[in-house]
Design a protein around this motif. Structure first.
Motif: not given
Length: 625
Positions: A1-18
């Protein structure tokens, strides 16, 4: 998964549920890569619904709304076809044509029937050819050979294969077995085990008795094997019969009519066995029947004598002489040896021994005189016994009718007493009498009446024969008087019309009576002679009653006088055992005869010479000890 808001820094964290998140599926929270941590099985779960979200690693604040996505498991051919209902059993009639439906099998494949060919099945026969075939796609099993015979082979073992991937190489397969049984049809006729049967039977066999069995075998089973038996030819068709044993399907031969060795010693029969249920499809195959010859030999048996007639009727006149022959019975031994016969009378049927029979020739003779008027019929039993075997005995009834002869004279039907009125008129009918005769002539009775010769010209009475065979007595004059003659006796001769005629004399008593003016009899006794004295019947009865009363008074008087003269003192010869004696001494038993005086016990008052009085009460009771 990838978000457009990811500037390439490591401040974004991906969470999966379901579905399966964290167990089956895990996500790299830095890169967003999703990995499957377990082996997936589409047949267990075909798709998973998951939710992903990007958050700030430091603050855990969502950077954008959560996104939902579906993971579908793509099918691969990892399941072999299965026959859930196997193994199978099926039946088909024998002799069926090619292509006859037998049964249908069904296999299932757990793989995805939509994606690829993993669940596309093709059916084939691995074992069972060339007898049966199967449709590759419908799995319908049919016969592949014509005229399969159950009697040759009844059961077939067929192996069916179902293969996926459309039957191509690399596909998975499953198998099942089908047991196919041929059911019976009536395609075989009955067949006798042998063409000739021999039986022997005694001539004295009972009717309905079994003398033998024949068997027609049929390769078919059940209803198709049932046969009926018939006698179609032969010289004993009316003597014998054949029936079918429902349990064993045997033909049972029985005797219908009596056999006689001396008349016919053997019989030949032609017996037919035919199927009861015939299949029209196989009629052209030939007659479903078979025949066999049966020879029956009759053996000689020691039979009892046979009379020439089952019953005999003899007639004899009642005046037949003693020892005269009144009839004859005949009998013979039906055996070849022909034993002599001796005749006798069963004396239980002739208790008075009125008949005898000649033991050699069977002639019946008279032993005592017969009287038709006593017994008109005699029923006796004649016994015929073989001299060589006394156990062979035959009995025959003989009825003997006693014929009438004119041996009884007629007589008055009853004792008649006629009454004649003093004031009767000349020609008046005094009495009508009838006669009876114990004989029984063929044309009936006809009686002749007449007076004794010395009475024919008597001045008082005459007779007249009536048309009904009776006789009328008539007075010749009037003026009969009881004082002159009270009773008249009129002898009458009665004769019958037999040959020779019989006659008897009966006397009719005619009494003269006093009658009223209209002819009613009033008195026929001696009263008529007492009346002129002046005493009536009532006065006579009163006088008689007085005499009887005087006799009774005299008897009573004499009885009272005898009672007053009875003595008042007890006599010595009276029995005093009714007086109660008290005796207190203890005796010495039966052997002690000296302990007491028996005379004292018999007359205790007599010891002092004292006799008690019966008419007064004693002042003092004396009780001797």
């Amino acid at each position: 998964l990838h978000t457009d808001l990811d500037p390439g820094s490591s401040k974004i964290k991906y969470i999966l549920s379901g579905d399966g998140a964290g167990t089956i599926f895990v996500i790299n929270d830095k890169t967003g890569d999703i990995h499957a941590m377990k082996r997936l099985d589409r047949e267990e779960k075909a798709e998973y619904t998951l939710t992903a979200q990007a958050v700030d690693r430091d603050t855990n604040q969502p950077l954008e709304p959560p996104s939902e996505f579906i993971i579908k498991v793509q099918d691969i051919n990892d399941n072999a076809p299965e026959f859930v209902d196997g193994p199978y059993h099926a039946t088909v009639p024998e002799m069926s044509i090619v292509g006859t439906f037998v049964t249908k099998v069904t296999a299932t494949d757990a793989d995805d029937p939509v994606y690829g060919n993993s669940a596309k099945l093709v059916y084939s026969i691995l074992e069972g050819q060339p007898y049966f075939s199967i449709e590759p796609h419908t799995a319908i099993i049919k016969t592949a050979l014509p005229n399969m015979d159950r009697e040759a082979k009844e059961e077939y073992f067929v192996v069916i294969q179902a293969k996926d991937m459309g039957g191509h190489m690399g596909g998975l397969s499953g198998t099942t077995t089908v047991t196919i049984t041929l059911t019976d049809v009536n395609d075989n006729p009955p067949k006798f085990a042998q063409s000739l049967y021999h039986f022997s039977v005694m001539e004295d066999v009972a009717l309905g008795e079994q003398i033998g069995r024949v068997k027609a075998n049929d390769l078919d089973t059940g209803e198709n094997a049932k046969s009926s038996y018939d006698i179609i030819e032969g010289d004993g068709m009316d003597i014998f019969e054949i029936t079918t044993d429902a349990q064993t399907q045997d033909g049972v031969i029985r005797v219908r009519k009596p056999l006689d060795f001396e008349t016919k010693k053997s019989y030949t029969l032609k017996v037919e066995a035919a199927n009861i249920h015939i299949d029209p499809r196989f009629i052209s195959g030939g007659p479903f029947k078979d025949t066999a010859t049966v020879k029956i030999v009759v053996e000689d048996a020691d039979e009892p004598p046979v009379f020439s007639s089952p019953t005999y009727l003899l007639e004899v006149h009642e005046n037949a002489a003693i020892n005269s022959v009144i009839g004859q019975v005949t009998a013979h031994d039906p055996d070849v040896s022909s034993s002599p016969i001796r005749f006798s009378i069963d004396r239980h049927t002739d208790l008075e021994r009125q008949f005898n029979i000649n033991a050699e020739d069977g002639k019946i003779t008279l032993a005592t005189p017969l009287d038709r008027e006593t017994n008109m019929w005699h029923n006796i039993t004649i016994v015929a016994t073989e001299t060589r075997n006394h156990s062979q005995v035959t009995r025959v009834p003989v009825a003997i009718k006693v014929l009438d002869v004119n041996d009884n004279a007629p007589e008055f039907a009853s004792e008649h007493e006629a009454f004649l009125c003093e004031n009767g008129k000349p020609g008046q009918v005094i009495q009508i009498v009838s006669a009876v005769d114990k004989d029984d002539p063929k044309n009936g009775h006809y009686f002749l009446y007449s007076l004794l010769p010395e009475m024919v010209n008597n001045p008082n009475f005459t007779i007249k024969k009536n048309e009904d065979n009776t006789l009328s007595i008539l007075a010749k004059h009037s003026g009969f008087s009881r004082q002159k003659q009270e009773v008249y006796l009129l002898p009458i001769i009665i004769s019958d019309s037999g040959n020779p005629p019989m006659s008897s004399t009966s006397t009719l008593t005619i009494r003269v009576c006093g009658c009223s003016s209209d002819g009613i009899v009033q008195s026929c006794n001696v009263e008529a002679y007492v009346l002129p004295i002046g005493l009536s019947m009532g006065a006579l009865i009163a006088i008689l009653a007085c005499i009887i009363l005087l006799l009774v008074i005299v008897v009573l008087f004499v009885t009272l006088r005898r009672h007053k003269n009875e003595p008042l003192i007890i006599k010595d010869d009276e029995d005093v055992r009714e007086n109660i004696i008290r005796y207190d001494d203890e005796g010495g038993g039966e052997e002690d005869t000296e302990a007491f005086d028996i005379a004292t016990l018999q007359n205790p008052d007599g010891i002092n010479g004292f006799l008690p009085r019966k008419d007064i009460k004693p002042d003092l009771q004396f009780m001797p000890r």
